[in-house]
Design a protein around this motif. Structure first.
Motif, PDB file in Angstrom:
ATOM      1  N   VAL A 156       3.668-123.694 -38.406  1.00 44.52           N
ATOM      2  CA  VAL A 156       2.716-123.382 -37.359  1.00 44.52           C
ATOM      3  C   VAL A 156       1.364-123.909 -37.794  1.00 44.52           C
ATOM      4  O   VAL A 156       0.699-123.789 -38.694  1.00 44.52           O
ATOM      5  N   ALA A 157       0.787-124.904 -36.879  1.00 46.86           N
ATOM      6  CA  ALA A 157      -0.709-125.275 -36.924  1.00 46.86           C
ATOM      7  C   ALA A 157      -1.556-124.150 -36.989  1.00 46.86           C
ATOM      8  O   ALA A 157      -1.230-123.093 -36.025  1.00 46.86           O
ATOM      9  N   SER A 158      -2.606-124.024 -37.481  1.00 50.04           N
ATOM     10  CA  SER A 158      -3.738-123.074 -37.484  1.00 50.04           C
ATOM     11  C   SER A 158      -4.228-123.090 -36.205  1.00 50.04           C
ATOM     12  O   SER A 158      -4.685-121.920 -35.868  1.00 50.04           O
ATOM     13  N   GLY A 159      -4.309-123.984 -35.299  1.00 49.23           N
ATOM     14  CA  GLY A 159      -4.746-124.067 -34.086  1.00 49.23           C
ATOM     15  C   GLY A 159      -6.537-123.741 -33.747  1.00 49.23           C
ATOM     16  O   GLY A 159      -7.150-124.175 -34.783  1.00 49.23           O
ATOM     17  N   GLY A 179      -0.431-111.932 -40.048  1.00 48.56           N
ATOM     18  CA  GLY A 179      -0.717-110.670 -40.537  1.00 48.56           C
ATOM     19  C   GLY A 179       0.103-109.584 -40.341  1.00 48.56           C
ATOM     20  O   GLY A 179       1.090-109.280 -40.853  1.00 48.56           O
ATOM     21  N   ALA A 180      -0.074-108.892 -39.444  1.00 47.81           N
ATOM     22  CA  ALA A 180       0.620-107.373 -39.099  1.00 47.81           C
ATOM     23  C   ALA A 180       1.924-107.681 -38.538  1.00 47.81           C
ATOM     24  O   ALA A 180       2.418-106.458 -38.281  1.00 47.81           O
ATOM     25  N   GLY A 181       2.077-108.552 -37.734  1.00 46.75           N
ATOM     26  CA  GLY A 181       3.197-108.989 -36.833  1.00 46.75           C
ATOM     27  C   GLY A 181       3.027-108.760 -35.368  1.00 46.75           C
ATOM     28  O   GLY A 181       1.797-108.228 -35.125  1.00 46.75           O
ATOM     29  N   LEU A 182       3.606-109.228 -34.740  1.00 42.47           N
ATOM     30  CA  LEU A 182       3.487-109.177 -33.258  1.00 42.47           C
ATOM     31  C   LEU A 182       3.430-107.874 -32.387  1.00 42.47           C
ATOM     32  O   LEU A 182       2.756-107.614 -31.581  1.00 42.47           O
ATOM     33  N   ASP A 183       4.264-106.769 -32.988  1.00 45.63           N
ATOM     34  CA  ASP A 183       4.132-105.719 -32.357  1.00 45.63           C
ATOM     35  C   ASP A 183       3.146-104.590 -32.842  1.00 45.63           C
ATOM     36  O   ASP A 183       2.750-103.832 -32.267  1.00 45.63           O
ATOM     37  N   ASN A 184       2.438-105.208 -34.133  1.00 48.46           N
ATOM     38  CA  ASN A 184       1.471-104.132 -34.777  1.00 48.46           C
ATOM     39  C   ASN A 184       0.220-104.657 -34.642  1.00 48.46           C
ATOM     40  O   ASN A 184      -0.775-104.242 -35.327  1.00 48.46           O
ATOM     41  N   THR A 185      -0.030-105.776 -33.919  1.00 48.02           N
ATOM     42  CA  THR A 185      -1.337-106.498 -33.855  1.00 48.02           C
ATOM     43  C   THR A 185      -1.844-106.242 -32.499  1.00 48.02           C
ATOM     44  O   THR A 185      -1.262-106.400 -31.630  1.00 48.02           O
ATOM     45  N   ASP A 216      -5.273-117.765 -43.669  1.00 43.24           N
ATOM     46  CA  ASP A 216      -4.799-117.711 -44.948  1.00 43.24           C
ATOM     47  C   ASP A 216      -5.206-116.381 -45.567  1.00 43.24           C
ATOM     48  O   ASP A 216      -4.509-115.640 -46.342  1.00 43.24           O
ATOM     49  N   ALA A 217      -6.406-115.719 -45.117  1.00 44.34           N
ATOM     50  CA  ALA A 217      -6.932-114.543 -45.646  1.00 44.34           C
ATOM     51  C   ALA A 217      -5.982-113.448 -45.211  1.00 44.34           C
ATOM     52  O   ALA A 217      -5.568-112.465 -45.777  1.00 44.34           O
ATOM     53  N   LEU A 218      -5.637-113.501 -43.716  1.00 45.21           N
ATOM     54  CA  LEU A 218      -4.585-112.465 -43.297  1.00 45.21           C
ATOM     55  C   LEU A 218      -3.434-112.565 -44.112  1.00 45.21           C
ATOM     56  O   LEU A 218      -2.653-111.321 -44.069  1.00 45.21           O
ATOM     57  N   SER A 219      -2.881-113.715 -44.092  1.00 42.55           N
ATOM     58  CA  SER A 219      -1.523-113.663 -44.969  1.00 42.55           C
ATOM     59  C   SER A 219      -1.355-113.139 -46.326  1.00 42.55           C
ATOM     60  O   SER A 219      -0.672-112.526 -46.595  1.00 42.55           O
ATOM     61  N   ALA A 220      -2.571-113.400 -46.971  1.00 37.12           N
ATOM     62  CA  ALA A 220      -2.901-112.911 -48.293  1.00 37.12           C
ATOM     63  C   ALA A 220      -3.020-111.286 -48.133  1.00 37.12           C
ATOM     64  O   ALA A 220      -2.480-110.415 -48.905  1.00 37.12           O
ATOM     65  N   ALA A 221      -3.725-110.781 -47.227  1.00 35.66           N
ATOM     66  CA  ALA A 221      -4.022-109.459 -46.852  1.00 35.66           C
ATOM     67  C   ALA A 221      -2.746-108.650 -46.787  1.00 35.66           C
ATOM     68  O   ALA A 221      -2.593-107.291 -46.962  1.00 35.66           O
ATOM     69  N   ALA A 222      -1.745-109.319 -46.077  1.00 38.10           N
ATOM     70  CA  ALA A 222      -0.645-108.791 -45.476  1.00 38.10           C
ATOM     71  C   ALA A 222       0.284-108.313 -46.591  1.00 38.10           C
ATOM     72  O   ALA A 222       1.214-107.385 -46.737  1.00 38.10           O
ATOM     73  N   GLU A 223       0.155-109.071 -47.943  1.00 38.97           N
ATOM     74  CA  GLU A 223       1.016-108.770 -49.007  1.00 38.97           C
ATOM     75  C   GLU A 223       0.715-107.271 -49.511  1.00 38.97           C
ATOM     76  O   GLU A 223       1.440-106.727 -50.339  1.00 38.97           O
ATOM     77  N   GLY A 224      -0.560-107.082 -49.204  1.00 36.58           N
ATOM     78  CA  GLY A 224      -1.100-105.596 -49.852  1.00 36.58           C
ATOM     79  C   GLY A 224      -0.590-104.530 -48.730  1.00 36.58           C
ATOM     80  O   GLY A 224      -0.587-103.185 -49.266  1.00 36.58           O
TER      81      GLY A 224
END
Length: 261
Positions: free
Chosen positions: A114-117, A193-199, A123-131
């Motif tokens: 997926v392009a960042s658009g 980040g948090a997913g389609l249902d949790n954002t 990138d920060a969201l993806s890293a934060a999701a790991e926590g």
């Protein structure tokens, strides 16, 4: 030389084609039947209507044609082992299409990216999701006319607004369902980040806004951040984000660069 092909020949695709980096060659553009001449003229490449008609096997197929284009040609490309880059991220909110794309990619041992658009901070969201325990809210604010042709017209008189008005508040998945042409950013934020249902998504028509404004707020184990971007449209299409087109060029350049950032 990296060989690339496009789905679509609109403002985003034509911008990317004009600025295609050295080291990449456009071998074809896939368009609707009857649009071959226009597509060929805009993109400067052979125009075809099906994946099977590609003159060569591309290293990357770039979808700039919206949800229908991804559905019509992305599945076939992935099954054929061709990697696909899409700006139509809102299409992934359709659970059935998402499942079909995963199946096609696995069958062809290919990858959909997926392009960042029109948004940053993914990138920060993806890293934060790991926590884990990530809370994310996306707010999209546009001038009233920017919502014309969308669900907003069902709940607001866009032409009569004198103050900012919220016309949607709910999950990113529901936003993508109701606003297929307007919710790619909400879907990208959610998937990163948090997913389609949790954002949580909030969409606002604002007569005082002069640009499309995207804001992401996130909080989790990493801490918290707030990101805002006020985006310009492409000069030749007011409904297309300039940054979305630039993100396609950036992804091509990233793939051919010896050092990736």
């Amino acid at each position: 030389m990296m060989l690339i092909a496009f789905i679509g020949h609109g403002a985003i695709a034509s911008h990317a084609a004009r600025r295609c980096p050295d080291g990449a060659e456009i071998i074809a553009v896939i368009c609707r039947p009857g649009r071959e001449a226009a597509a060929r003229q805009v993109m400067g490449a052979p125009a075809i209507t099906e994946i099977a008609d590609l003159p060569k096997r591309p290293d990357l197929l770039i979808d700039c044609a919206g949800h229908a284009g991804l559905r019509a040609h992305g599945l076939a490309a992935l099954r054929a082992g061709i990697d696909v880059l899409t700006v139509s991220v809102g299409a992934l909110a359709d659970a059935e299409l998402h499942s079909d794309l995963v199946e096609a990619a696995e069958a062809g041992q290919a990858q959909l990216s997926v392009a960042s658009g029109a948004i940053g901070s993914l990138d920060a969201l993806s890293a934060a999701a790991e926590g884990g325990a990530l809370s994310v809210t996306y707010t999209g604010r546009k001038p009233p006319l920017g919502w014309r042709g969308s669900w907003a017209e069902e709940v607001l008189d866009l032409g009569a607004l004198t103050a900012a008005a919220t016309h949607f508040e709910g999950s990113a998945r529901e936003a993508a369902r109701l606003y297929p042409r307007n919710a790619n950013v909400a879907a990208a934020v959610a998937l990163a980040g948090a997913g389609l249902d949790n954002t949580r998504a909030v969409l606002i028509a604002d007569p005082d806004a002069t640009r499309n404004i995207h804001e992401v707020q996130a909080e989790g184990a990493f801490g918290r951040f707030r990101f805002e971007i006020q985006g310009n449209a492409l000069p030749d299409n007011p409904s297309s984000s300039a940054l979305t087109a630039m993100s396609v060029v950036r992804e091509i350049r990233r793939r051919i660069s010896p050092i990736q950032i």
